[in-house]
Design an enzyme around this catalytic site. Structure first.
Site, PDB file in Angstrom:
ATOM      1  N   LYS A   1       0.793  -1.143   0.004  1.00 26.74           N
ATOM      2  CA  LYS A   1      -0.053   0.073  -0.078  1.00 26.74           C
ATOM      3  C   LYS A   1       0.871   1.258   0.042  1.00 26.74           C
ATOM      4  O   LYS A   1       1.769   1.488   0.989  1.00 26.74           O
ATOM      5  CB  LYS A   1      -1.147  -0.041   1.111  1.00 26.74           C
ATOM      6  CG  LYS A   1      -1.760   1.220   1.284  1.00 26.74           C
ATOM      7  CD  LYS A   1      -2.602   1.224   2.664  1.00 26.74           C
ATOM      8  CE  LYS A   1      -3.423   2.289   2.862  1.00 26.74           C
ATOM      9  NZ  LYS A   1      -4.209   2.381   3.940  1.00 26.74           N
TER      10      LYS A   1
ATOM     11  N   LYS B   1      -2.293  -1.558  -3.416  1.00 28.97           N
ATOM     12  CA  LYS B   1      -3.148  -0.403  -3.474  1.00 28.97           C
ATOM     13  C   LYS B   1      -2.371   0.857  -3.526  1.00 28.97           C
ATOM     14  O   LYS B   1      -1.345   1.199  -2.874  1.00 28.97           O
ATOM     15  CB  LYS B   1      -3.754  -0.412  -2.168  1.00 28.97           C
ATOM     16  CG  LYS B   1      -4.901   0.580  -1.850  1.00 28.97           C
ATOM     17  CD  LYS B   1      -5.340   0.549  -0.551  1.00 28.97           C
ATOM     18  CE  LYS B   1      -6.109   1.887  -0.005  1.00 28.97           C
ATOM     19  NZ  LYS B   1      -6.520   1.792   1.179  1.00 28.97           N
TER      20      LYS B   1
HETATM   21  O1  PB1 Z   1     -10.655   4.340  -1.525  1.00 27.24           O
HETATM   22  C1  PB1 Z   1      -9.689   4.977  -0.979  1.00 27.24           C
HETATM   23  O2  PB1 Z   1      -9.120   5.867  -1.137  1.00 27.24           O
HETATM   24  C2  PB1 Z   1      -9.185   3.972   0.180  1.00 27.24           C
HETATM   25  C3  PB1 Z   1      -8.234   4.761   1.200  1.00 27.24           C
HETATM   26  C4  PB1 Z   1      -7.780   3.534   2.180  1.00 27.24           C
HETATM   27  C5  PB1 Z   1      -8.754   2.770   2.689  1.00 27.24           C
HETATM   28  N1  PB1 Z   1      -8.175   1.323   3.077  1.00 27.24           N
HETATM   29  C6  PB1 Z   1      -6.906   4.342   3.244  1.00 27.24           C
HETATM   30  C7  PB1 Z   1      -5.881   5.146   2.526  1.00 27.24           C
HETATM   31  C8  PB1 Z   1      -5.362   6.579   3.420  1.00 27.24           C
HETATM   32  O3  PB1 Z   1      -6.438   7.271   3.838  1.00 27.24           O
HETATM   33  O4  PB1 Z   1      -4.565   6.672   3.794  1.00 27.24           O
HETATM   34  C9  PB1 Z   1      -7.287   4.287   4.705  1.00 27.24           C
HETATM   35  C10 PB1 Z   1      -6.128   4.065   5.702  1.00 27.24           C
HETATM   36  N2  PB1 Z   1      -6.551   3.128   6.653  1.00 27.24           N
END
Ligand code: PB1
Length: 333
Positions: A204, A257
């Site tokens: 990520k 991601k």
């Molecule tokens: O759709 C998205 O933008 C997902 C964002 C994601 C959700 N898992 C995260 C990214 C972020 O805000 O840094 C949330 C982090 N826990």
């Protein structure tokens, strides 16, 4: 026609002039309901439904509104969801104590969703950022740095509460080192390791494409950013090492991601670990971009081409806010 000698191998069009031939040329890119996971935002107020301004056709749901929405989608073939909890009255504090509160909307909804949709695979995002006063995904030290041990302990506690409440899959999106081992150990100690899967947000990246999500969740960091725990966008090496770390610690599934800009990492991870099903998250910024790509038919064409490319790169399951649209496209076919 010139008498240029042409090798028989250089004549390609005979292999794809027909639609059935083209399908044979595109192995492992089919998009079926089990290849799609639908992220849903869950509010405390069970009767509320709030459209998300930055994400057309995406709502924040109270449980009593989510159930009819999911009923319709399950009838259309939906196979899995990923739940994000949103708190508006529960407190936000330095350790994210509302994340695993018995009053947390996710904790309260899980047993009801399990009973209402017995065949639906229910995953829960596991992170502290929607519940911390500072907005970071972990616990901080006095100096504002990530407190590794405290963060991992909290993430494992939250994951276990969601597992006990009924989640089939826990998905830690925090990106803390070694949280997968801590979660797996907690599941083993509670004899849940054979009933609950761990979907790691392993690769990520610290992307600028999370904006609409953060607006929806009110989960932006109050100070600083997440670059010290989400991966640098240019680092394929750290992505490989993060995937190896999580596999070694017991992750059942891996994830890349964001999605489309990171298809090279999808292919790298699939080649590195062909044994582990690989998820890809089409994030909120990607969703918003495609929503602006034209009229409804242009949006559908752009969407399906994008999902086909994600599958070609090696993604086995795509987490996408477009899930309702994809199901309707699949059903039309
Ligand atoms: O759709 C998205 O933008 C997902 C964002 C994601 C959700 N898992 C995260 C990214 C972020 O805000 O840094 C949330 C982090 N826990």
């Amino acid at each position: 026609m010139s008498d240029l000698f042409v090798s028989r191998e250089h004549i390609l069009q005979g292999g794809y002039f027909h639609s059935t031939l083209r399908k044979l040329q595109e192995p492992d890119t089919s998009i079926e309901p089990h290849n799609i996971m639908y992220p849903v935002f869950l509010l405390e107020n069970v009767d509320a439904i709030q459209p998300v301004a930055s994400l057309p056709n995406v709502n924040r749901y109270g449980l009593n509104q989510l159930i009819p929405a999911l009923t319709d989608l399950v009838e259309k073939g939906l196979k899995s969801i990923l739940i994000f909890g949103i708190v508006e009255t529960l407190p936000k504090d330095p350790t994210g104590s509302s994340a695993d509160s018995p009053f947390n909307p996710v904790v309260k909804a899980l047993p009801i969703l399990r009973a209402t949709f017995p065949s639906l695979l229910i995953a829960t995002d596991v992170c502290l950022c929607p519940y911390t006063s500072h907005g970071h995904c972990g616990v901080l030290t006095e100096t504002g740095a990530i407190d590794h041990a405290a963060s991992v302990k909290r993430i494992a506690e939250v994951a276990l509460i969601y597992a006990k409440a009924g989640a089939h899959v826990v998905a830690p999106s925090d990106m803390m080192d070694n949280r997968i081992k801590a979660i797996k150990d907690a599941l083993i100690a509670s004899k849940l390791d054979n009933q609950v899967s761990v979907l790691s947000y392993s690769c990520k990246f610290a992307s600028c494409m999370y904006g609409p999500f953060r607006d929806t969740m009110k989960s932006s960091p109050m100070e600083g950013d997440r670059k010290c725990y989400q991966l640098p966008p240019g680092s394929a090496g750290l992505a490989a090492r993060a995937a190896a770390r999580d596999v070694a610690e017991g992750a059942d599934f891996l994830m890349v991601k964001p999605g489309l800009p990171y298809l090279d990492i999808v292919r790298q991870t699939k080649n590195q670990f062909p044994t582990h099903p690989l998820f890809i998250y089409q994030v909120s910024g990607e969703y918003a971009m495609i929503c602006k790509s034209g009229d409804s038919s242009e949006i559908q064409n752009t969407l399906m081409e994008t999902l086909t490319c994600m599958r070609r790169a090696g993604a086995d399951c795509i987490i996408t806010y477009f899930a309702p649209l994809v199901l309707s496209i699949i059903n039309k076919k």
